[in-house]
Design a protein around this motif. Structure first.
Motif, mmCIF file in Angstrom:
data_model
loop_
_atom_site.group_PDB
_atom_site.id
_atom_site.type_symbol
_atom_site.label_atom_id
_atom_site.label_comp_id
_atom_site.label_asym_id
_atom_site.label_seq_id
_atom_site.Cartn_x
_atom_site.Cartn_y
_atom_site.Cartn_z
ATOM 1 N N TYR A 55 0.679 -1.282 -0.050
ATOM 2 C CA TYR A 55 -0.225 -0.054 -0.086
ATOM 3 C C TYR A 55 0.990 1.231 0.198
ATOM 4 N N THR A 60 -4.964 2.958 -4.473
ATOM 5 C CA THR A 60 -5.248 1.292 -4.043
ATOM 6 C C THR A 60 -6.397 1.535 -3.005
ATOM 7 N N TRP A 62 -8.581 0.872 0.021
ATOM 8 C CA TRP A 62 -7.993 0.705 1.242
ATOM 9 C C TRP A 62 -8.992 0.403 2.519
#
Length: 184
Positions: A55, A60, A62
């Protein structure tokens, strides 16, 4: 300092537990940074839960990272199947709960029920059509959203070591706000 909860959810501040829920309330409002770049708080969560190699930015999804962070802060395992970033891995955390209740981890499908995409958050309550879920990456922030009941894959209950808190219960809420359709 966390953002103020909407008035319809202000009662959450007074709930004595479960701790996983209290931890999420404590980070309510943490949001992605607009444009290029990433919120340093979310990057710190990734480092704290050992996901800093996978990450690296807000692009991305999350929700699993936020779940891992609050689970760890609450003293629970935060790496189901070794990768908490994948929302559907939370299907293997804790114990299955047939009836979702306050503080349970809820895992939903995204895209298609049999696909790999998912979403994870914590049960706050429910109405006739939806679960009210506090989670990360909901409108790019930690927020509370209504997610359609039909999208629920499974509810998972914290693996209580002694006794579950007395306030773990079903919570009926008013159906206010639109249903969330895509949390990524």
């Amino acid at each position: 300092m966390p953002a103020a909860l909407p008035s319809s959810y202000a009662w959450l501040k007074e709930e004595p537990g479960p701790r996983i829920l209290k931890e999420f309330v404590g980070v309510y409002g943490v949001a992605e940074d607009p444009g290029p770049g990433s919120n340093p708080a979310i990057l710190t969560w990734a480092k704290m839960v050992g996901l800093e190699r996978v990450y690296r930015d807000d692009a991305t999804a999350w929700c699993g990272l936020a779940m891992a962070y609050v689970a760890g802060q609450a003293g629970w395992d935060n790496a189901p199947r070794g990768n908490s970033l994948l929302a559907r891995n939370w299907l293997y955390w804790g114990t299955a709960a047939l009836v979702p209740m306050l503080g349970d981890v809820l895992v939903f499908w995204r895209g298609a029920p049999t696909g790999i995409k998912g979403h994870v958050g914590v049960y706050v309550g429910e109405d006739e059509d939806a679960y009210h879920v506090i989670g990360g990456n909901q409108d790019d922030r930690v927020s509370i959203k209504r997610i359609g009941r039909q999208r629920l894959l499974q509810a998972r209950r914290c693996p209580w070591r002694i006794n579950q808190p007395a306030n773990v219960r079903q919570v009926r809420l008013a159906a206010n706000g639109a249903l969330s359709t895509d949390e990524a």
